[in-house]
Design a protein around this motif. Sequence first.
Motif, mmCIF file in Angstrom:
data_model
loop_
_atom_site.group_PDB
_atom_site.id
_atom_site.type_symbol
_atom_site.label_atom_id
_atom_site.label_comp_id
_atom_site.label_asym_id
_atom_site.label_seq_id
_atom_site.Cartn_x
_atom_site.Cartn_y
_atom_site.Cartn_z
ATOM 1 N N MET A 186 0.841 -1.190 0.000
ATOM 2 C CA MET A 186 0.000 0.000 0.000
ATOM 3 C C MET A 186 0.880 1.245 0.000
ATOM 4 S SD MET A 186 -3.215 0.619 -0.237
ATOM 5 C CE MET A 186 -3.857 -0.983 0.267
ATOM 6 N N HIS A 187 0.417 2.264 -0.727
ATOM 7 C CA HIS A 187 1.114 3.548 -0.790
ATOM 8 C C HIS A 187 0.264 4.595 -0.070
ATOM 9 C CE1 HIS A 187 2.325 1.171 -4.298
ATOM 10 N NE2 HIS A 187 3.501 1.768 -4.200
ATOM 11 N N PHE A 188 0.886 5.353 0.807
ATOM 12 C CA PHE A 188 0.181 6.385 1.561
ATOM 13 C C PHE A 188 0.634 7.752 1.062
ATOM 14 C CE2 PHE A 188 0.639 2.666 4.317
ATOM 15 C CZ PHE A 188 -0.699 2.335 4.449
ATOM 16 N N ILE A 189 -0.289 8.531 0.504
ATOM 17 C CA ILE A 189 0.033 9.797 -0.132
ATOM 18 C C ILE A 189 -0.377 10.970 0.735
ATOM 19 C CG2 ILE A 189 -0.009 8.922 -2.503
ATOM 20 C CD1 ILE A 189 -2.889 9.921 -2.726
ATOM 21 N N THR A 190 0.359 12.079 0.596
ATOM 22 C CA THR A 190 0.002 13.292 1.326
ATOM 23 C C THR A 190 -0.919 14.188 0.504
ATOM 24 O OG1 THR A 190 2.033 14.327 0.519
ATOM 25 C CG2 THR A 190 2.116 13.313 2.691
ATOM 26 N N HIS A 191 -0.756 14.168 -0.815
ATOM 27 C CA HIS A 191 -1.619 14.937 -1.717
ATOM 28 C C HIS A 191 -2.646 13.992 -2.338
ATOM 29 C CE1 HIS A 191 0.715 18.742 -1.941
ATOM 30 N NE2 HIS A 191 1.774 17.975 -1.817
ATOM 31 N N PRO A 192 -3.937 14.215 -2.155
ATOM 32 C CA PRO A 192 -4.923 13.326 -2.796
ATOM 33 C C PRO A 192 -4.793 13.336 -4.314
ATOM 34 C CG PRO A 192 -5.993 15.308 -1.911
ATOM 35 C CD PRO A 192 -4.583 15.310 -1.390
ATOM 36 N N GLU A 193 -4.239 14.425 -4.880
ATOM 37 C CA GLU A 193 -4.077 14.524 -6.331
ATOM 38 C C GLU A 193 -3.083 13.504 -6.888
ATOM 39 O OE1 GLU A 193 -5.394 18.469 -4.707
ATOM 40 O OE2 GLU A 193 -3.816 17.041 -4.207
ATOM 41 N N SER A 194 -2.274 12.889 -6.009
ATOM 42 C CA SER A 194 -1.261 11.930 -6.455
ATOM 43 C C SER A 194 -1.827 10.538 -6.734
ATOM 44 C CB SER A 194 -0.158 11.797 -5.394
ATOM 45 O OG SER A 194 0.419 13.041 -5.097
ATOM 46 N N ALA A 195 -3.067 10.285 -6.328
ATOM 47 C CA ALA A 195 -3.623 8.931 -6.388
ATOM 48 C C ALA A 195 -3.614 8.364 -7.800
ATOM 49 C CB ALA A 195 -5.040 8.922 -5.820
ATOM 50 N N GLU A 196 -3.986 9.172 -8.782
ATOM 51 C CA GLU A 196 -4.083 8.679 -10.160
ATOM 52 C C GLU A 196 -2.723 8.180 -10.663
ATOM 53 O OE1 GLU A 196 -5.244 10.295 -14.639
ATOM 54 O OE2 GLU A 196 -5.658 11.536 -12.884
ATOM 55 N N GLU A 197 -1.659 8.958 -10.402
ATOM 56 C CA GLU A 197 -0.335 8.551 -10.878
ATOM 57 C C GLU A 197 0.143 7.280 -10.178
ATOM 58 O OE1 GLU A 197 4.256 10.186 -11.380
ATOM 59 O OE2 GLU A 197 2.695 11.564 -10.687
ATOM 60 N N VAL A 198 -0.097 7.177 -8.871
ATOM 61 C CA VAL A 198 0.332 5.981 -8.135
ATOM 62 C C VAL A 198 -0.383 4.743 -8.672
ATOM 63 C CG1 VAL A 198 0.350 4.831 -5.894
ATOM 64 C CG2 VAL A 198 0.963 7.239 -6.048
ATOM 65 N N GLU A 199 -1.680 4.838 -8.900
ATOM 66 C CA GLU A 199 -2.422 3.677 -9.388
ATOM 67 C C GLU A 199 -2.028 3.331 -10.819
ATOM 68 O OE1 GLU A 199 -6.646 4.085 -8.677
ATOM 69 O OE2 GLU A 199 -6.350 3.211 -6.680
ATOM 70 N N ARG A 200 -1.611 4.317 -11.588
ATOM 71 C CA ARG A 200 -1.124 4.035 -12.947
ATOM 72 C C ARG A 200 0.163 3.208 -12.895
ATOM 73 N NH1 ARG A 200 -1.630 8.916 -14.701
ATOM 74 N NH2 ARG A 200 0.546 9.577 -14.526
ATOM 75 N N ILE A 201 0.966 3.427 -11.858
ATOM 76 C CA ILE A 201 2.233 2.709 -11.707
ATOM 77 C C ILE A 201 2.034 1.375 -10.998
ATOM 78 C CG2 ILE A 201 4.516 2.770 -10.602
ATOM 79 C CD1 ILE A 201 4.320 5.877 -10.833
ATOM 80 N N ALA A 202 1.275 1.372 -9.910
ATOM 81 C CA ALA A 202 1.211 0.212 -9.015
ATOM 82 C C ALA A 202 -0.081 -0.583 -9.120
ATOM 83 C CB ALA A 202 1.415 0.670 -7.571
ATOM 84 N N GLY A 203 -1.073 -0.059 -9.821
ATOM 85 C CA GLY A 203 -2.318 -0.793 -9.985
ATOM 86 C C GLY A 203 -3.455 -0.249 -9.135
ATOM 87 N N PRO A 204 -4.694 -0.576 -9.499
ATOM 88 C CA PRO A 204 -5.867 -0.098 -8.761
ATOM 89 C C PRO A 204 -5.858 -0.583 -7.312
ATOM 90 C CG PRO A 204 -6.491 -1.049 -10.891
ATOM 91 C CD PRO A 204 -5.060 -1.394 -10.667
ATOM 92 N N GLY A 205 -6.353 0.268 -6.426
ATOM 93 C CA GLY A 205 -6.453 -0.108 -5.019
ATOM 94 C C GLY A 205 -5.141 -0.117 -4.269
ATOM 95 N N SER A 206 -4.132 0.558 -4.827
ATOM 96 C CA SER A 206 -2.789 0.499 -4.226
ATOM 97 C C SER A 206 -2.442 1.742 -3.423
ATOM 98 C CB SER A 206 -1.744 0.308 -5.328
ATOM 99 O OG SER A 206 -1.763 1.397 -6.245
ATOM 100 N N VAL A 207 -3.423 2.620 -3.177
ATOM 101 C CA VAL A 207 -3.094 3.912 -2.567
ATOM 102 C C VAL A 207 -4.173 4.336 -1.576
ATOM 103 C CG1 VAL A 207 -4.190 5.178 -4.469
ATOM 104 C CG2 VAL A 207 -2.455 6.312 -3.100
ATOM 105 N N ARG A 208 -3.732 5.026 -0.516
ATOM 106 C CA ARG A 208 -4.642 5.652 0.439
ATOM 107 C C ARG A 208 -4.129 7.055 0.741
ATOM 108 N NH1 ARG A 208 -6.855 1.748 -0.809
ATOM 109 N NH2 ARG A 208 -7.789 0.070 0.428
ATOM 110 N N TRP A 209 -5.079 7.979 0.920
ATOM 111 C CA TRP A 209 -4.719 9.337 1.329
ATOM 112 C C TRP A 209 -4.643 9.364 2.846
ATOM 113 C CZ3 TRP A 209 -8.545 14.032 1.358
ATOM 114 C CH2 TRP A 209 -7.850 15.186 1.751
ATOM 115 N N ALA A 210 -3.461 9.638 3.375
ATOM 116 C CA ALA A 210 -3.231 9.605 4.819
ATOM 117 C C ALA A 210 -2.859 10.994 5.336
ATOM 118 C CB ALA A 210 -2.122 8.613 5.159
ATOM 119 N N LYS A 211 -2.900 11.119 6.637
ATOM 120 C CA LYS A 211 -2.440 12.350 7.283
ATOM 121 C C LYS A 211 -0.965 12.559 6.943
ATOM 122 C CE LYS A 211 -3.969 13.011 11.399
ATOM 123 N NZ LYS A 211 -4.213 12.859 12.860
ATOM 124 N N PRO A 212 -0.553 13.779 6.577
ATOM 125 C CA PRO A 212 0.852 13.983 6.193
ATOM 126 C C PRO A 212 1.807 13.724 7.347
ATOM 127 C CG PRO A 212 -0.307 16.086 6.359
ATOM 128 C CD PRO A 212 -1.339 15.014 6.455
#
Length: 280
Positions: A44-70
């Motif tokens: 799982m990838h934890f991002i600080t910017h919700p805008e990053s989700a699309e790029e992470v899922e493009r690299i790592a696949g669907p369901g691979s990211v969560r927006w967490a507290k920075p």
Amino acid sequence: VSTYPGVTALLGMLRRRRRLRVPCYSSITDLAGLRFWAHPGIDMHFITHPESAEEVERIAGPGSVRWAKPPTSPAFLAARSRADARRALGLPSEGKVIAVSGGGWGVGDLLGATRASLRVPDATVLCLCGRNDNLRARVAKELGSEPRLKLMGFTDRMGDVLAASDALVHSSAGLTVLEAIIRGCPVISYGFGYGHVKASNKALVRFGLAQVANSEAELEPALERALAHEPEPDPSFARRPSTASLILSNERRAPRVARWRVGAARAVSASSLAVAPATW
């Protein structure tokens, strides 16, 4: 839990090849240019910017990211009034305050950014040189006679600096931009458009999170626009679940199984279903 891209890529490869059986996570503080921050093998990838989700899922696949507290100082997530922050830093209570920062290393054209900021009438300018003592000496030599300039080295009081400021000119993107957004301080990226900063700058503009100035001449009108804009602090980041809590709630994906294993398992299942009635 990896907070460094080089380590994330290595852990992802080991995990994907089943040479590492414990779950692996990536904590991502950059906005864009995430090729090494994200990997298909990371649980799982934890991002600080919700805008990053699309790029992470493009690299790592669907369901691979969560927006967490920075993963920033708790002080940034607590409310802080501009008046209190200025009083704590010994800054004027009236007038504009512009912060100029090059991160902990003091990189980028801080001298040009400070020069442009001082051209704003009656503005107090905080130049944060980080641990770059040579830069601090150059700025002091050229602009030190200006009474509206306050030079600072490395500081652990960025929460107050950003709460006190009406605009931030920052060179190296990263977590400082997010901290300014949390504080309601408009950001201009200027002075170091290389590597991942170049990718982040494009994303900052695309998502409307900051302005980007490519020269000292462009910086002056950008400052005018930033100082005319008075956004409210954004408390939504403080309400996000922490990375630790998401990990402890067993936030992981099922490990990938090789296609030949899936095919073999299906064949065995089909054979069993065919043989069982005949045997009976």
